[in-house]
Write a protein that holds these residues in place. Structure first.
Motif, PDB file in Angstrom:
ATOM      1  N   VAL A 140       0.767  10.999   3.284  1.00  0.00           N
ATOM      2  CA  VAL A 140      -0.415  11.788   2.936  1.00  0.00           C
ATOM      3  C   VAL A 140      -1.196  10.946   1.940  1.00  0.00           C
ATOM      4  O   VAL A 140      -0.735  10.714   0.818  1.00  0.00           O
ATOM      5  N   MET A 141      -2.352  10.457   2.355  1.00  0.00           N
ATOM      6  CA  MET A 141      -3.101   9.523   1.511  1.00  0.00           C
ATOM      7  C   MET A 141      -4.575   9.921   1.483  1.00  0.00           C
ATOM      8  O   MET A 141      -5.264   9.883   2.507  1.00  0.00           O
ATOM      9  N   LEU A 142      -5.034  10.327   0.319  1.00  0.00           N
ATOM     10  CA  LEU A 142      -6.429  10.708   0.112  1.00  0.00           C
ATOM     11  C   LEU A 142      -7.172   9.498  -0.430  1.00  0.00           C
ATOM     12  O   LEU A 142      -6.725   8.888  -1.413  1.00  0.00           O
ATOM     13  N   MET A 143      -8.289   9.149   0.180  1.00  0.00           N
ATOM     14  CA  MET A 143      -8.971   7.908  -0.180  1.00  0.00           C
ATOM     15  C   MET A 143     -10.454   8.108  -0.431  1.00  0.00           C
ATOM     16  O   MET A 143     -11.147   8.750   0.363  1.00  0.00           O
ATOM     17  N   ASN A 144     -10.930   7.554  -1.552  1.00  0.00           N
ATOM     18  CA  ASN A 144     -12.362   7.354  -1.733  1.00  0.00           C
ATOM     19  C   ASN A 144     -12.657   5.971  -1.156  1.00  0.00           C
ATOM     20  O   ASN A 144     -12.442   4.950  -1.806  1.00  0.00           O
ATOM     21  N   MET A 145     -13.090   5.931   0.078  1.00  0.00           N
ATOM     22  CA  MET A 145     -13.195   4.657   0.790  1.00  0.00           C
ATOM     23  C   MET A 145     -14.373   3.819   0.305  1.00  0.00           C
ATOM     24  O   MET A 145     -14.339   2.585   0.414  1.00  0.00           O
ATOM     25  N   THR A 146     -15.388   4.443  -0.237  1.00  0.00           N
ATOM     26  CA  THR A 146     -16.484   3.672  -0.827  1.00  0.00           C
ATOM     27  C   THR A 146     -15.959   2.837  -1.979  1.00  0.00           C
ATOM     28  O   THR A 146     -16.267   1.643  -2.096  1.00  0.00           O
ATOM     29  N   ARG A 147     -15.130   3.446  -2.818  1.00  0.00           N
ATOM     30  CA  ARG A 147     -14.550   2.705  -3.947  1.00  0.00           C
ATOM     31  C   ARG A 147     -13.576   1.630  -3.461  1.00  0.00           C
ATOM     32  O   ARG A 147     -13.515   0.537  -4.029  1.00  0.00           O
ATOM     33  N   ILE A 148     -12.805   1.947  -2.429  1.00  0.00           N
ATOM     34  CA  ILE A 148     -11.856   0.963  -1.893  1.00  0.00           C
ATOM     35  C   ILE A 148     -12.603  -0.273  -1.397  1.00  0.00           C
ATOM     36  O   ILE A 148     -12.195  -1.413  -1.657  1.00  0.00           O
ATOM     37  N   ARG A 149     -13.693  -0.063  -0.698  1.00  0.00           N
ATOM     38  CA  ARG A 149     -14.451  -1.200  -0.152  1.00  0.00           C
ATOM     39  C   ARG A 149     -15.090  -2.053  -1.248  1.00  0.00           C
ATOM     40  O   ARG A 149     -15.283  -3.253  -1.076  1.00  0.00           O
ATOM     41  N   ARG A 150     -15.399  -1.423  -2.373  1.00  0.00           N
ATOM     42  CA  ARG A 150     -16.087  -2.149  -3.449  1.00  0.00           C
ATOM     43  C   ARG A 150     -15.127  -2.850  -4.404  1.00  0.00           C
ATOM     44  O   ARG A 150     -15.514  -3.789  -5.084  1.00  0.00           O
ATOM     45  N   LYS A 151     -13.898  -2.405  -4.460  1.00  0.00           N
ATOM     46  CA  LYS A 151     -12.978  -2.863  -5.492  1.00  0.00           C
ATOM     47  C   LYS A 151     -12.463  -4.280  -5.221  1.00  0.00           C
ATOM     48  O   LYS A 151     -12.231  -4.670  -4.076  1.00  0.00           O
ATOM     49  N   TYR A 152     -12.245  -5.013  -6.313  1.00  0.00           N
ATOM     50  CA  TYR A 152     -11.563  -6.299  -6.286  1.00  0.00           C
ATOM     51  C   TYR A 152     -10.180  -6.095  -6.900  1.00  0.00           C
ATOM     52  O   TYR A 152     -10.056  -5.672  -8.049  1.00  0.00           O
ATOM     53  N   PHE A 153      -9.131  -6.410  -6.128  1.00  0.00           N
ATOM     54  CA  PHE A 153      -7.766  -6.067  -6.501  1.00  0.00           C
ATOM     55  C   PHE A 153      -7.042  -7.224  -7.178  1.00  0.00           C
ATOM     56  O   PHE A 153      -7.067  -8.366  -6.691  1.00  0.00           O
ATOM     57  N   LYS A 154      -6.351  -6.909  -8.265  1.00  0.00           N
ATOM     58  CA  LYS A 154      -5.430  -7.868  -8.867  1.00  0.00           C
ATOM     59  C   LYS A 154      -4.257  -8.068  -7.915  1.00  0.00           C
ATOM     60  O   LYS A 154      -3.872  -7.148  -7.188  1.00  0.00           O
ATOM     61  N   ASN A 155      -3.662  -9.267  -7.936  1.00  0.00           N
ATOM     62  CA  ASN A 155      -2.572  -9.562  -7.015  1.00  0.00           C
ATOM     63  C   ASN A 155      -1.717 -10.690  -7.581  1.00  0.00           C
ATOM     64  O   ASN A 155      -2.080 -11.298  -8.596  1.00  0.00           O
ATOM     65  N   ASP A 156      -0.581 -10.959  -6.929  1.00  0.00           N
ATOM     66  CA  ASP A 156       0.312 -12.021  -7.390  1.00  0.00           C
ATOM     67  C   ASP A 156       0.244 -13.254  -6.481  1.00  0.00           C
ATOM     68  O   ASP A 156       1.168 -14.062  -6.448  1.00  0.00           O
ATOM     69  N   MET A 157      -0.877 -13.392  -5.761  1.00  0.00           N
ATOM     70  CA  MET A 157      -1.031 -14.529  -4.850  1.00  0.00           C
ATOM     71  C   MET A 157      -2.060 -15.526  -5.355  1.00  0.00           C
ATOM     72  O   MET A 157      -1.997 -16.707  -5.055  1.00  0.00           O
ATOM     73  N   THR A 158      -3.014 -15.023  -6.116  1.00  0.00           N
ATOM     74  CA  THR A 158      -4.094 -15.863  -6.619  1.00  0.00           C
ATOM     75  C   THR A 158      -4.644 -15.237  -7.896  1.00  0.00           C
ATOM     76  O   THR A 158      -4.648 -14.006  -8.029  1.00  0.00           O
ATOM     77  N   PRO A 159      -5.118 -16.042  -8.852  1.00  0.00           N
ATOM     78  CA  PRO A 159      -5.749 -15.477 -10.052  1.00  0.00           C
ATOM     79  C   PRO A 159      -7.081 -14.798  -9.760  1.00  0.00           C
ATOM     80  O   PRO A 159      -7.588 -14.024 -10.561  1.00  0.00           O
ATOM     81  N   VAL A 160      -7.615 -15.068  -8.572  1.00  0.00           N
ATOM     82  CA  VAL A 160      -8.880 -14.459  -8.167  1.00  0.00           C
ATOM     83  C   VAL A 160      -8.606 -13.086  -7.561  1.00  0.00           C
ATOM     84  O   VAL A 160      -7.713 -12.924  -6.728  1.00  0.00           O
ATOM     85  N   ARG A 161      -9.360 -12.103  -7.971  1.00  0.00           N
ATOM     86  CA  ARG A 161      -9.215 -10.763  -7.386  1.00  0.00           C
ATOM     87  C   ARG A 161      -9.800 -10.744  -5.982  1.00  0.00           C
ATOM     88  O   ARG A 161     -10.816 -11.401  -5.703  1.00  0.00           O
TER      89      ARG A 161
END
Length: 368
Positions: A202-223
């Motif tokens: 069960v996953m509720l999503m604000n997809m506008t925000r998802i599309r705009r966001k830059y995510f932190k990750n452990d693969m690259t220092p770049v979001r």
């Protein structure tokens, strides 16, 4: 938390008292009312992915969404091509013209890696990861697995969108309430959200925000944005993940915990909440809001309590009296399951359902 009095048997159904609430319950109810009042014509978007033998299960889920919901529903159904005609035949007979619309989509993955995504965990399950990229004109969306049953209006979980703070982009429930039986905290070979991980059924999503966001990750220092992060994440962890796309979501929100809103367990109630003893306190107090019959429990005899709810909703005919055609026979079946751990707490399976039926009839009476 809002506490309901124990559910009476159907003989006293119409005598059920109002909720016994403290101030927390009052404000929670007031929030939901105000959200619905200020968004009266908002259409709720619900997505599901159906492959293989999931037609009947998916239709039963959609029926449960239609029965109690207040605002119009837009279904986004991603299904294998051979299932489309069957979905059309069934959904075109839904007797709720104007309240329900649907769109059927083919199963679609990025061309260069389609085979890899399709075979990840269950067939087609990872389709959910690409919904923000496919449904570009949909602002917000509730994704559910096919084995979900709504026991209260979709409107109520939809209203959580209004509770998101400025950083939150999605809402899910914990994978476990009890760490001693948790899977992620005992066995995971990858990062996961919180103490016991999250469940993506069960996953509720604000997809506008998802599309705009830059995510932190452990693969690259770049979001990275959503469309950029999925394949690198799979390549890095594919030998360490067990639950496919759900594991990828756990990794993503481990690195971006501020982006997740966590809702309580009664919004995603699974067999793990009762097969080892009851461990969803909110469901004990308020009843189950959304039932999740994972591990195939709707279709075997291992958890007859879950199967009884599924069969009751599947066999209910639209327009029949909900008390006599759904609630009464369901309670009789649930009483037969008390030899199981889930059956011992069978009242949590009908507490909210009883209230939802009462509220539906109250709305109909006011509308006359």
């Amino acid at each position: 938390r809002c506490k309901n009095l124990s559910v009476s048997f159907w003989n006293s159904y119409w005598m059920l008292p109002s909720d016994v609430c403290g101030m927390n319950c009052f404000w929670e109810a007031a929030f939901r009312y105000n959200y619905m009042k200020t968004h009266p014509s908002e259409k709720m978007h619900l997505a599901v992915v159906a492959c293989g033998e999931r037609l009947e299960e998916t239709v039963t889920m959609l029926r449960s969404a239609v029965i109690f919901s207040i605002k119009p529903l837009q279904f986004h159904i991603f299904a294998e091509d051979q299932l489309h005609e069957s979905f059309k035949d069934i959904l075109d007979d839904f007797p709720y013209e104007g309240k329900v619309n649907y769109t059927l989509y083919p199963i679609t993955f990025p061309t260069e890696s389609a085979a890899e995504w399709k075979k990840l965990f269950k067939p087609c399950a990872s389709q959910r990861l690409f919904l923000p990229l496919i449904l570009k004109n949909v602002d917000s969306l509730l994704y559910v697995d096919t084995d979900i049953l709504f026991l209260r209006p979709v409107d109520d979980i939809w209203s959580f969108l209004g509770k998101f703070n400025s950083t939150q982009i999605a809402a899910m429930a914990p994978e476990h309430e009890e760490p001693r039986i948790g899977w992620y905290n005992r066995f995971a070979r990858h990062p996961y959200y919180g103490m016991t991980g999250i469940n993506s059924g069960v996953m509720l999503m604000n997809m506008t925000r998802i599309r705009r966001k830059y995510f932190k990750n452990d693969m690259t220092p770049v979001r990275l944005q959503w469309g950029e992060i999925l394949m690198p994440l799979l390549k890095k962890y594919k030998l360490n993940i067990t639950w496919g796309d759900q594991d990828l979501l756990n990794i993503m929100f481990f690195h971006n915990p501020e982006s997740l809103y966590v809702f309580p367990c009664q919004w995603n109630y699974r067999p793990d909440h009762c097969i080892y003893g009851s461990n969803c306190r909110e469901a004990e107090e308020e009843g189950i809001f959304i039932l999740h019959g994972n591990r195939g429990v709707y279709h075997d005899d291992k958890q007859p309590t879950f199967r009884a709810v599924y069969e009751a909703i599947k066999n209910y005919s639209f327009g029949d009296d909900l008390v006599h055609s759904l609630l009464q026979p369901l309670e009789l079946e649930l009483r037969k399951t008390t030899h199981t751990y889930c059956g011992r707490v069978y009242k949590v399976f009908i507490k909210q359902l009883t209230k939802s039926i009462r509220d539906l009839y109250a709305r109909r009476s006011k509308g006359r």
